[in-house]
Design an enzyme around this catalytic site. Structure first.
Site, PDB file in Angstrom:
ATOM      1  N   LYS A 268     -75.596  15.234  48.158  1.00 26.97           N
ATOM      2  CA  LYS A 268     -74.268  14.689  47.857  1.00 26.97           C
ATOM      3  C   LYS A 268     -73.652  14.009  49.080  1.00 26.97           C
ATOM      4  O   LYS A 268     -72.993  12.980  48.947  1.00 26.97           O
ATOM      5  CB  LYS A 268     -73.351  15.797  47.327  1.00 26.97           C
ATOM      6  CG  LYS A 268     -73.784  16.320  45.964  1.00 26.97           C
ATOM      7  CD  LYS A 268     -72.820  17.372  45.453  1.00 26.97           C
ATOM      8  CE  LYS A 268     -73.321  17.914  44.133  1.00 26.97           C
ATOM      9  NZ  LYS A 268     -74.615  18.645  44.280  1.00 26.97           N
ATOM     10  N   CYS A 385     -74.172  24.468  39.805  1.00 37.50           N
ATOM     11  CA  CYS A 385     -75.332  24.226  38.950  1.00 37.50           C
ATOM     12  C   CYS A 385     -75.538  25.439  38.043  1.00 37.50           C
ATOM     13  O   CYS A 385     -76.654  25.903  37.846  1.00 37.50           O
ATOM     14  CB  CYS A 385     -76.582  23.896  39.757  1.00 37.50           C
ATOM     15  SG  CYS A 385     -77.022  25.113  41.007  1.00 37.50           S
TER      16      CYS A 385
END
Length: 453
Positions: A268, A385
């Site tokens: 990210k 996640c």
């Protein structure tokens, strides 16, 4: 050393609770000179045997008495699983090869008499393919799904209560599929079209994704991904599409100050930098001193200069940013990872119900700390996640109740146009993807804005 023996060594190491299958596989492949076909076979053996361990253990119990099962040596249990996986799931392996190679492993790694047990069990199983009986799904749905689709009973029970029996079967089935490999074109250095051409010249099978303009699916590569020339040149980064979405939801702008709270290994961080055209400043924090250098290495390879890595406890970030000067903060917090079981194959056997009580407290503390670093008018993205409410909606609800200056925003307008019709957004405006519904990793994200008063 054969692929089967290497697979056994990896499984034995994983049984200690240390390491990840992917990392151990990569290490073995670096140490051993294996042909391309042997590397593929080794990967299939390791991932498949772990993924289907619950099912394989059910089969073992059909042919070994409870008394002998209790005395079974761990290495012999793994040899039986490897053999059964070849017999029941790998059509290209002759039965006699699966049996004979397993017996040879048992002679080398087992106690006296172990090879005879392995030989008897595998030959009996081979004769009874298609005759394995499972608990009745109508009478015992938890036991049936757990055994047939290879998931722990506590997790199956949770999902049946939330989704029902049919959808739980779909979710477990999706978790047992091989996860597609996506990479993100580094648009600072190249275009997606140029990247695909380069990969094809290297012998890779690459296809442009219809979900995100920077995403490419890799179906096959002649070498490990990190040995491809286009990887070494910094033309791409490995990253699942659901994870790419988090950076789009954050919507970073060139020149801004961004904080990536739990940054390692850097997917990210580097994506955010690319979206910012490598202009501004990104503070990449992580508490893991071994994984944090991966962020710097990725930035260097990708040609990113605006990210600075700092080892820090994510629950105490506000002490490093007392002036609340960040424009945007992303907190991809540590979680159970129950949304990525198809990718982290060992996780389903390691996670426990108690962790769904422990993780949310840590996640909430990180979220509170991250929020204190933000300017008025700034944006905070919280993501995991996981697909479990305790780590997602419940953490966000608790935070919003205690912090009235923050308001959740609907993330739909920030998704790529191609995905706005895919039903990825909940009624609250949160992102929630599922493997069985969206063919993506299970992922959750919420976007919040901090008001001045």
């Amino acid at each position: 050393m054969s692929a089967r023996e290497l697979a056994l060594q990896i499984l034995s190491r994983l049984n200690t609770g240390r390491g990840r299958a992917r990392d151990l596989l990569n290490k073995k492949m670096r140490e051993q000179e294996l042909a391309r076909s042997d590397r593929a076979f080794l990967s299939e053996l390791v991932y498949g045997t772990i993924r289907w361990r619950g099912n394989l253990d059910w089969i073992i119990r059909q042919f070994i008495s409870p008394r002998n099962l209790k005395k079974l040596q761990p290495e012999i249990a793994d040899i039986l699983r490897l053999g059964l996986y070849q017999l029941f799931f790998l059509g290209g392996v002759p039965d006699h090869a699966a049996v004979n190679e397993s017996v040879e492993l048992a002679k080398k790694y087992g106690h006296k008499g172990a090879s005879g047990l392995v030989n008897a069990v595998l030959r009996k199983a081979a004769r009874n393919k298609g005759k394995i009986a499972y608990p009745d799904i109508s009478a015992e749905p938890i036991k049936h799904i757990s055994a047939r689709y290879s998931h722990p009973e506590w997790l199956v029970k949770r999902w049946i209560e939330r989704f029902g029996v049919d959808e739980t079967v779909q979710l477990c089935s999706a978790n047992n599929l091989r996860a597609p490999l996506y990479i993100r074109a580094n648009l600072i250095k190249t275009s997606r079209e140029q990247l695909i051409k380069s990969l094809e010249k290297e012998g890779a099978a690459a296809t442009a994704s219809c979900n995100l303009s920077e995403s490419v699916e890799l179906a096959e590569t002649p070498l490990p991904v990190n040995e491809l020339l286009s990887y070494k040149q910094g033309w791409f980064q490995v990253q699942d599409e659901s994870s790419m979405l988090a950076s789009h939801i954050l919507n970073p702008q060139p020149g801004e100050v961004i904080i990536d709270v739990c940054a390692a290994p850097g997917g990210k961080t580097t994506h955010i930098a690319e979206l910012m055209q490598n202009k501004g400043r990104i503070w990449a924090f992580d508490t893991d001193e071994h994984r944090l250098p991966l962020v710097s290495e990725s930035c260097q390879r990708l040609g990113i200069s605006i990210a600075k890595t700092v080892k820090a406890d994510a629950r105490k970030l506000d002490k490093l940013f007392p002036e609340k000067k960040a424009d945007r903060v992303i907190a991809d917090v540590p979680c159970t990872g129950l949304g990525v079981l198809r990718r982290r194959v060992e996780s389903r056997w390691r996670r426990t119900p108690d962790e769904l009580k422990a993780f949310p407290e840590r996640q909430y503390a990180i979220l509170v700390s991250a929020a204190r670093c933000l300017k008025p008018g700034g944006v905070l993205v919280y993501c995991t996640c996981s697909i479990e409410p305790e780590e997602n909606q419940q953490v966000v609800a608790r935070f919003l109740e205690a912090h009235p200056r923050f308001q959740a925003q609907n993330i739909l307008p920030f998704l790529p146009v191609e995905l706005q019709e895919r039903n990825l957004v909940s009624e609250e405006g949160y992102l929630q993807t599922y493997p069985h519904l969206h063919d993506m990793d299970g992922f959750f994200a919420v976007k919040m804005e901090k008001h001045a008063h």
